[in-house]
Design a protein around this motif. Structure first.
Motif, PDB file in Angstrom:
ATOM      1  N   GLU A 165      41.234  40.325  59.208  1.00 48.66           N
ATOM      2  CA  GLU A 165      40.336  40.139  60.346  1.00 48.66           C
ATOM      3  C   GLU A 165      40.329  41.449  61.114  1.00 48.66           C
ATOM      4  O   GLU A 165      41.363  41.865  61.631  1.00 48.66           O
ATOM      5  N   VAL A 194      44.859  37.845  57.212  1.00 44.63           N
ATOM      6  CA  VAL A 194      44.502  36.431  57.311  1.00 44.63           C
ATOM      7  C   VAL A 194      44.974  35.678  56.072  1.00 44.63           C
ATOM      8  O   VAL A 194      45.439  34.547  56.167  1.00 44.63           O
ATOM      9  N   LYS A 201      33.280  37.119  57.837  1.00 46.94           N
ATOM     10  CA  LYS A 201      33.743  37.769  59.059  1.00 46.94           C
ATOM     11  C   LYS A 201      35.006  38.589  58.832  1.00 46.94           C
ATOM     12  O   LYS A 201      35.487  39.244  59.736  1.00 46.94           O
ATOM     13  N   TYR A 202      35.535  38.573  57.620  1.00 50.73           N
ATOM     14  CA  TYR A 202      36.747  39.307  57.284  1.00 50.73           C
ATOM     15  C   TYR A 202      36.436  40.495  56.377  1.00 50.73           C
ATOM     16  O   TYR A 202      35.468  40.484  55.638  1.00 50.73           O
TER      17      TYR A 202
END
Length: 159
Positions: free
Chosen positions: A157, A137, A80-81
């Protein structure tokens, strides 16, 4: 040095947190370098040595599968990053100088095109810009560490 000693040395270096160990003996030279996750083993054995010691690098290779496991775990976490990667080989610096603050810290918001670090290559200091906007992050590389081409430097992110 036999294969068991080499394996013990690799285990010791990976647990100790040391970045680099070099051992030179009459018949061979071995260098073990580590960064955060990867462990690199570089063994040089002269040609006159018998075939048995030449098997050492092949025997050392099985210790490397630990690296892909870490890479796979990071890939799952980072799905998701977005990853800011090194565009070159060089030395990674988080700051513009020893007395300067870091360009970015964990939790900082970054915009596309914002400088996030410097990579020194051949005495040239190259500013590395973020390709995405978002929040930092994780910083994946220690300050003043060598980096490879396409090595992940930061997890971002996306905003």
């Amino acid at each position: 040095m036999d294969i068991k000693q080499v394996q013990e040395l690799i285990r010791f270096v990976s647990k100790s947190g040391v970045n680099e160990v070099s051992i030179e003996e009459k018949d061979f030279k071995i260098t073990i370098k580590t960064n955060q996750a990867p462990t690199y083993v570089n063994a040089t054995i002269p040609a006159p040595v018998a075939a048995a010691p030449q098997a050492q690098p092949a025997s050392v290779v099985p210790s490397a599968p630990a690296e892909p496991k870490v890479t796979i775990a990071e890939a799952e976490d980072s799905s998701k990053y977005m990853t800011v990667k090194s565009p070159m080989i060089g030395t990674f610096y988080r700051t513009a100088g020893p007395d300067k603050p870091p360009f970015v810290n964990v939790g900082d918001e970054v915009k596309a095109g914002q400088v996030v670090c410097i990579i020194e290559a051949m005495k040239l200091f190259n500013e590395i810009e973020s390709e995405v906007s978002g929040r930092i992050v994780k910083v994946l590389v220690e300050n003043s560490s060598p980096v490879e081409y396409d090595q992940p430097l930061f997890l971002v992110e996306p905003a």
